[in-house]
Design an enzyme around this catalytic site. Structure first.
Site, mmCIF file in Angstrom:
data_model
loop_
_atom_site.group_PDB
_atom_site.id
_atom_site.type_symbol
_atom_site.label_atom_id
_atom_site.label_comp_id
_atom_site.label_asym_id
_atom_site.label_seq_id
_atom_site.Cartn_x
_atom_site.Cartn_y
_atom_site.Cartn_z
ATOM 1 N N ASN A 76 39.234 -7.194 -36.704
ATOM 2 C CA ASN A 76 38.011 -7.428 -37.123
ATOM 3 C C ASN A 76 37.115 -8.278 -36.031
ATOM 4 O O ASN A 76 37.407 -9.115 -35.655
ATOM 5 C CB ASN A 76 38.046 -8.503 -38.123
ATOM 6 C CG ASN A 76 36.652 -9.071 -38.958
ATOM 7 O OD1 ASN A 76 35.667 -8.820 -38.414
ATOM 8 N ND2 ASN A 76 36.968 -9.697 -40.098
ATOM 9 N N HIS A 93 32.261 -2.700 -43.245
ATOM 10 C CA HIS A 93 32.846 -3.673 -42.156
ATOM 11 C C HIS A 93 34.257 -3.954 -42.038
ATOM 12 O O HIS A 93 35.083 -3.709 -43.121
ATOM 13 C CB HIS A 93 32.430 -5.070 -42.607
ATOM 14 C CG HIS A 93 32.928 -6.291 -41.879
ATOM 15 N ND1 HIS A 93 33.119 -6.285 -40.484
ATOM 16 C CD2 HIS A 93 33.719 -7.433 -42.483
ATOM 17 C CE1 HIS A 93 33.811 -7.543 -40.328
ATOM 18 N NE2 HIS A 93 33.957 -8.241 -41.149
ATOM 19 N N CYS A 140 29.652 -11.563 -40.315
ATOM 20 C CA CYS A 140 30.056 -10.458 -40.151
ATOM 21 C C CYS A 140 29.140 -9.241 -40.804
ATOM 22 O O CYS A 140 29.146 -8.160 -40.632
ATOM 23 C CB CYS A 140 31.519 -10.094 -41.075
ATOM 24 S SG CYS A 140 32.644 -11.094 -40.275
HETATM 25 O O1 UT7 Z 1 35.090 -10.717 -41.700
HETATM 26 C C1 UT7 Z 1 34.845 -11.546 -42.800
HETATM 27 C C2 UT7 Z 1 35.566 -11.243 -44.095
HETATM 28 N N1 UT7 Z 1 36.877 -11.354 -43.876
HETATM 29 C C3 UT7 Z 1 37.713 -10.830 -44.683
HETATM 30 O O2 UT7 Z 1 37.376 -9.975 -45.451
HETATM 31 C C4 UT7 Z 1 39.079 -11.156 -44.660
HETATM 32 C C5 UT7 Z 1 39.926 -11.428 -46.136
HETATM 33 N N2 UT7 Z 1 41.114 -11.534 -46.338
HETATM 34 C C6 UT7 Z 1 42.140 -11.170 -45.769
HETATM 35 O O3 UT7 Z 1 41.982 -10.136 -44.982
HETATM 36 C C7 UT7 Z 1 43.490 -11.859 -46.259
HETATM 37 O O4 UT7 Z 1 43.489 -12.463 -47.378
HETATM 38 C C8 UT7 Z 1 44.405 -12.162 -45.127
HETATM 39 C C9 UT7 Z 1 44.825 -10.970 -44.138
HETATM 40 C C10 UT7 Z 1 43.589 -13.056 -44.305
HETATM 41 C C11 UT7 Z 1 45.787 -12.714 -45.535
HETATM 42 O O5 UT7 Z 1 46.543 -11.687 -46.406
HETATM 43 P P1 UT7 Z 1 46.682 -11.913 -47.836
HETATM 44 O O6 UT7 Z 1 47.589 -10.837 -48.066
HETATM 45 O O7 UT7 Z 1 45.876 -12.393 -48.531
HETATM 46 O O8 UT7 Z 1 47.901 -13.079 -47.612
HETATM 47 P P2 UT7 Z 1 48.093 -14.651 -48.413
HETATM 48 O O9 UT7 Z 1 46.888 -15.380 -47.645
HETATM 49 O O10 UT7 Z 1 47.993 -14.436 -49.525
HETATM 50 O O11 UT7 Z 1 49.335 -14.971 -47.721
HETATM 51 C C12 UT7 Z 1 50.607 -14.504 -48.212
HETATM 52 C C13 UT7 Z 1 51.828 -14.883 -47.406
HETATM 53 C C14 UT7 Z 1 51.780 -16.436 -47.322
HETATM 54 O O12 UT7 Z 1 53.103 -17.072 -47.314
HETATM 55 P P3 UT7 Z 1 53.776 -17.580 -48.660
HETATM 56 O O13 UT7 Z 1 52.798 -18.686 -49.148
HETATM 57 O O14 UT7 Z 1 53.595 -16.319 -49.703
HETATM 58 O O15 UT7 Z 1 55.080 -17.956 -48.252
HETATM 59 C C15 UT7 Z 1 50.980 -16.593 -45.801
HETATM 60 O O16 UT7 Z 1 51.689 -17.901 -45.246
HETATM 61 O O17 UT7 Z 1 51.802 -14.521 -45.975
HETATM 62 C C16 UT7 Z 1 51.679 -15.568 -45.194
HETATM 63 N N3 UT7 Z 1 51.005 -15.205 -44.039
HETATM 64 C C17 UT7 Z 1 51.496 -14.416 -42.908
HETATM 65 N N4 UT7 Z 1 52.624 -14.312 -42.763
HETATM 66 C C18 UT7 Z 1 53.078 -13.529 -41.592
HETATM 67 C C19 UT7 Z 1 49.506 -15.323 -43.771
HETATM 68 N N5 UT7 Z 1 49.226 -14.968 -42.635
HETATM 69 C C20 UT7 Z 1 50.399 -14.390 -41.955
HETATM 70 C C21 UT7 Z 1 50.858 -13.773 -40.602
HETATM 71 N N6 UT7 Z 1 52.177 -13.505 -40.570
HETATM 72 N N7 UT7 Z 1 49.812 -13.521 -39.839
#
Ligand code: UT7
Length: 356
Positions: A284, A254, A112
């Site tokens: 993204n 980004h 990225c």
């Molecule tokens: O381009 C390169 C750089 N990339 C980035 O900078 C991306 C950085 N990361 C992010 O944007 C975020 O971490 C994500 C969007 C990938 C994930 O968001 P988050 O707020 O960090 O969620 P999390 O991984 O902490 O997950 C929270 C909850 C989990 O459920 P439990 O374990 O709390 O029950 C996940 O399983 O959200 C769940 N979850 C979802 N739920 C519904 C993860 N993805 C989804 C989804 N829909 N698509």
């Protein structure tokens, strides 16, 4: 007299298939509400099978060259993590399809952050007199490497390409690029990765598994790094340029996640409304993210001559990079930015690739 690279044209290209959050909610355990509130994304565009990264790159390149008012360049640099093939690089194919065979052509692999790294190398070609005009393209088709069962990555990434034309000029003229700040930390190598397909897989003791070809990301840890690395890199490049944060008219980060962009703006002390972004509509798009956002903003007339612009990116590697420029000119009369049908000019035999 010192030579500098000056921005003189932008262009972009998205594939034709718009995928809304509800389309994904029909396939995965997710919802429009979750995706919007956690990422700021409302839709993304995915290439149909048969459309390769080079198709989108050629579309964006054509538009940027037209915007720059001339097609001749000495070099074509393509930033991508999803090349048409493992080898050769995608850039020579893109150059040939743009009628630029003979120009130097190479890929830059910084995921990225790729477009900012590519801009820096292109600016170097110009500064050293190796080239007078360079076409820089950021293009990716992550839809081909996403694990369809992984809801945390499938909802984030979209395909696309964005491009910029740089010409030789003076460091004090509007559009001059730089200074730059680039960095990496390979200790985070595994945080954003596709494990299979490279030379290291051969060294592994276990046989390849189906999921090896899929993209994987440690979202939470990456989120933390993204905010920290982009804000530190931005602060360094501003100091190098002698700009205060209050000088920055537009922050083009980004387009990884709306919440990352908001935190970045807060950390830098730049009002959030000065952030340029199109993540809500395109998601993204990896290396395409910054040039796509720039081209959208230019076409919308948001960027005005004299506006000071800060570009900052973060990605796999880990890598990060920032650059500054002063916007060079009024928006030209332009055709609508999207959709941009990918041109069908691929030579016979160049139709395979990671999409198959
Ligand atoms: O381009 C390169 C750089 N990339 C980035 O900078 C991306 C950085 N990361 C992010 O944007 C975020 O971490 C994500 C969007 C990938 C994930 O968001 P988050 O707020 O960090 O969620 P999390 O991984 O902490 O997950 C929270 C909850 C989990 O459920 P439990 O374990 O709390 O029950 C996940 O399983 O959200 C769940 N979850 C979802 N739920 C519904 C993860 N993805 C989804 C989804 N829909 N698509």
């Amino acid at each position: 007299m010192t030579r500098a690279a000056v921005l003189c044209g932008t262009g972009s290209c998205l594939p034709g298939r718009r995928v809304g959050n509800d389309d994904l909610a029909a396939l995965l355990d997710t919802s429009d509400e979750w995706i919007r509130s956690r990422t700021g994304i409302g839709a993304r565009y995915w290439a149909e099978p048969g459309t390769a990264t080079s198709d989108l790159a050629v579309g964006a390149g054509q538009r940027a060259l037209k915007d720059a008012g001339g097609s001749a360049v000495d070099a074509v640099v393509v930033a991508t993590a999803t090349p048409d093939r493992v080898l050769p690089a995608t850039a020579p194919l893109v150059a040939a399809r743009l009628g630029l065979a003979g120009a130097a052509a190479y890929d830059v692999a910084a995921v990225c952050t790729g477009f900012v790294y590519a801009l820096a190398t292109a600016a170097g070609l110009i500064a050293t007199g190796t080239a007078d005009r360079v076409l820089v393209i950021g293009a990716d088709t992550f839809s081909g490497i996403l694990d369809p069962a992984d809801r945390s990555t499938s909802v984030i990434f979209g395909d696309g390409a964005g491009a910029a034309v740089l010409r030789a000029g003076r460091p004090d003229e509007p559009g001059a690029l730089g200074p730059f700040d680039l960095g990496s930390d390979g200790d985070g190598y595994d945080l954003i990765t596709v494990r299979g397909g490279g030379s290291a897989q051969r060294l592994s003791e276990r046989p390849p598994e189906r999921g090896d070809g899929y993209f994987s990301m440690a979202g939470k840890e990456v989120f933390r790094h993204a905010v920290l690395r982009m804000s530190q890199s931005s602060a360094r490049v501003l100091a190098r340029a002698g700009w205060r944060t209050s000088d920055v008219r537009w922050l083009v980060g980004h387009q990884a996640n709306r919440r990352i962009l908001d935190r970045l703006a807060d950390d830098l002390g730049i009002p959030r409304e000065r952030g340029i972004g199109n993540i809500a509509e395109v998601g993204n798009t990896s290396a395409a993210s910054i040039p796509l956002a720039l081209d959208d903003a230019a076409a919308a007339g948001l960027l005005r001559p004299g506006d000071r612009v800060l570009l900052t990116a973060f990605g796999g590697g880990l890598t990060w990079g920032s650059a500054v420029l002063t916007w060079p000119r009024p928006a030209t009369d332009r055709e609508p930015v999207h959709p941009c049908p990918a041109p069908n000019t691929r030579p016979e035999g160049a139709t395979d690739g990671h999409h198959v």
